[in-house]
Enzyme design. Structure first.
Site, PDB file in Angstrom:
ATOM      1  N   HIS A  56       8.587   2.691  -2.242  1.00 30.76           N
ATOM      2  CA  HIS A  56       8.446   1.507  -1.384  1.00 30.76           C
ATOM      3  C   HIS A  56       9.720   0.671  -1.355  1.00 30.76           C
ATOM      4  CE1 HIS A  56       4.118   2.114  -0.745  1.00 30.76           C
ATOM      5  NE2 HIS A  56       4.054   2.444  -2.025  1.00 30.76           N
ATOM      6  N   ASN A 129      -2.139   0.487   1.242  1.00 31.96           N
ATOM      7  CA  ASN A 129      -1.343   1.281   2.178  1.00 31.96           C
ATOM      8  C   ASN A 129      -1.945   1.173   3.566  1.00 31.96           C
ATOM      9  OD1 ASN A 129       0.722   2.453   0.520  1.00 31.96           O
ATOM     10  ND2 ASN A 129      -0.764   3.893  -0.305  1.00 31.96           N
TER      11      ASN A 129
END
Length: 490
Positions: A56, A129
């Site tokens: 990320h 997510n």
């Protein structure tokens, strides 16, 4: 704090005599080590970056507001959810998973959806997510999985052999891979995708009753996606496409929003549900637990400094508030440790003191002291508990969440068996729900990727998993991969 209008100074506040020319021994001589303005400037520049996130790394963020739209007090005693109309400040960070900090936005990859609620009981973090499922179900496999998505230690590139070798040997990934290579695998923007808490969490109410919950954030802008060809063009023309789109939409006053829903399961249902409800590779069918609208999330303020507020923002699924807690989900259990540990390494032990991370509607009262970048905020107060000098006492009342009963011997165990535990059923269901044109794009995307595998057996094993999900799925994929291989060999 804003910069004043006075003359340029050093970090210590002394005036800088000349910011264009280094001090030297004579007009053409070497630079002098006594030029502290130069040395300070170079030393600071060398340290302006912190380690990027292992996963990320590439992200964008914005502040916003969560507003409660339905009474959920029968299920949770969380105060920020206590009444219709209640508003809580939030910060949301979007991200890709595998790419580094300089990667393009428009790529086929899951998107992180990390949300911080600045509640009156401290910060509550929901680290999810844009997919309701994940590739694996146990955190012990996570480092291995991420290694396959990152650069190969020999070639320095992402290798299809590594990616498909792991997925083929991990049948539980079949559901998420089907999702990822489908139409929603490349969102057109951060505004045009859903978000999910993905994991199962615990809600508990004032009566001490326990419920299991899954969160859904449904985009009010509508779902928009990119084809592989559109994404390739956009990634080359504008690598910052999604970050730019989010920032400019908020600047225009077109505030993106999401309708927030929850699926709620009574705790007693979990033990005899048809599959393990804590398995991150599976969704709860809506006919079993219909999503209930609980609120609305709106993003309405951009960060003023990306490094300070996006790169240094930290999120941890271990940040709970009274009325909300963890579940036995093995992936979640691992993340409860891993996220906080990553931030303590990457940003520093006092990362939670930074403005973007510290509580906004509450006060943090701890006995933690010192460490890197400690600002002395506690002055000379005592650093131990219990004490006789008025320091904050430990709470002796109700814990944040209800205890979960456990039994049996310690050891490494697979999840308890349920009648319909299977790695392929939901992947097959997802495939069959797709219209024919979406199936065609899914097969094309998968075949393009799998046909790049070089080692014998890896592609065949991966295709076999999709065949187990649905016979037609596997047959069409096998034919498409064979066709691409034949063209390459010609």
């Amino acid at each position: 704090m804003t910069q004043g209008q006075g003359p340029l100074t050093t970090e210590a506040g002394a005036p800088v005599a000349d910011n264009q020319n280094s001090e030297s021994a004579g007009v053409g001589g070497p630079v002098l080590v006594q030029d502290q303005s130069l040395l300070e400037k170079l030393a600071h520049f060398n340290r302006e970056r912190i380690p990027e996130r292992v996963v990320h790394a590439r992200g964008a963020g914005a502040y916003g507001t969560f507003t409660v739209t339905a009474d959920v007090s029968r299920w949770t005693r969380a105060r920020f959810l206590s009444e219709v109309g209640k508003r809580t400040e939030t910060f949301l960070r979007f991200s890709t998973v595998a790419g580094n900090l300089g990667a393009a936005d428009a790529v086929r990859d899951p998107r992180g959806f990390a949300l911080e609620f600045y509640t009156e009981d401290g910060n509550y973090d929901l680290v999810g997510n844009n997919t309701p499922v994940f590739f694996i179900k146990d955190a012990i496999k996570f480092p291995d999985f991420i290694h396959t998505q990152k650069r190969d230690p020999y070639t320095g590139s992402q290798e299809p052999d590594n990616v498909w070798d792991f997925w083929g040997l991990s049948p539980e990934s079949t559901h998420q891979v089907t999702w990822l290579f489908g139409d929603r695998g490349i969102p057109a923007s951060y505004r045009h995708m859903n978000g999910y808490g993905s994991h199962t969490y615990q809600w508990n109410n004032a009566a001490g009753e326990t419920f299991w919950v899954k969160y859904h954030f449904k985009t009010d802008q509508g779902i928009r996606t990119l084809t592989a060809e559109e994404a390739a063009r956009l990634a080359g023309a504008d690598p910052d496409s999604h970050q730019r789109d989010l920032r400019e939409a908020i600047e225009r006053g077109e505030y993106p929003s999401w309708t927030v829903q929850a699926q709620i399961m009574p705790a007693a249902d979990a033990g005899h549900y048809r599959f393990n409800p804590f398995d991150l590779t599976k969704v709860w069918p809506h006919e079993d637990y219909p999503p209930i609208e609980i609120g609305r999330l709106e993003l309405n303020r951009n960060p003023q400094n990306v490094f300070a507020e996006v790169e240094q923002s930290v999120f941890s699924p271990a940040h709970f508030v009274p009325g909300i807690g963890p579940s036995p989900d093995k992936m979640l259990q691992g993340r409860l440790f891993a996220y906080g540990d990553a931030h303590r390494y990457r940003v520093g032990i006092n990362a939670d003191h930074l403005p973007v991370n510290r509580p906004h509607a509450a006060e943090a009262r701890t006995y933690s002291r010192d460490g890197f970048l400690y600002d002395g905020r506690h002055a000379g107060t005592k650093n131990y508990e219990p004490n006789s000098f008025g320091g904050p006492p430990a709470q002796t009342g109700q814990p944040l969440w209800q205890p979960t009963g456990v039994s049996g011997a310690t050891g490494t165990h697979e999840a308890p068996a349920h009648p319909e535990d299977d790695d392929f059923v939901q992947a097959g269901t997802l495939y069959r729900l797709m219209p024919e044109d979406a199936k065609d794009r899914l097969i094309t995307n998968l075949a393009d990727s799998i046909s790049g595998v070089s080692r014998d057996g890896i592609a065949e094993r991966a295709i076999a998993n999709f065949r187990k999900a649905d016979g037609d799925f596997g047959k069409r994929l096998e034919e498409a991969v064979a066709l691409r291989r034949a063209k390459r060999a010609a």
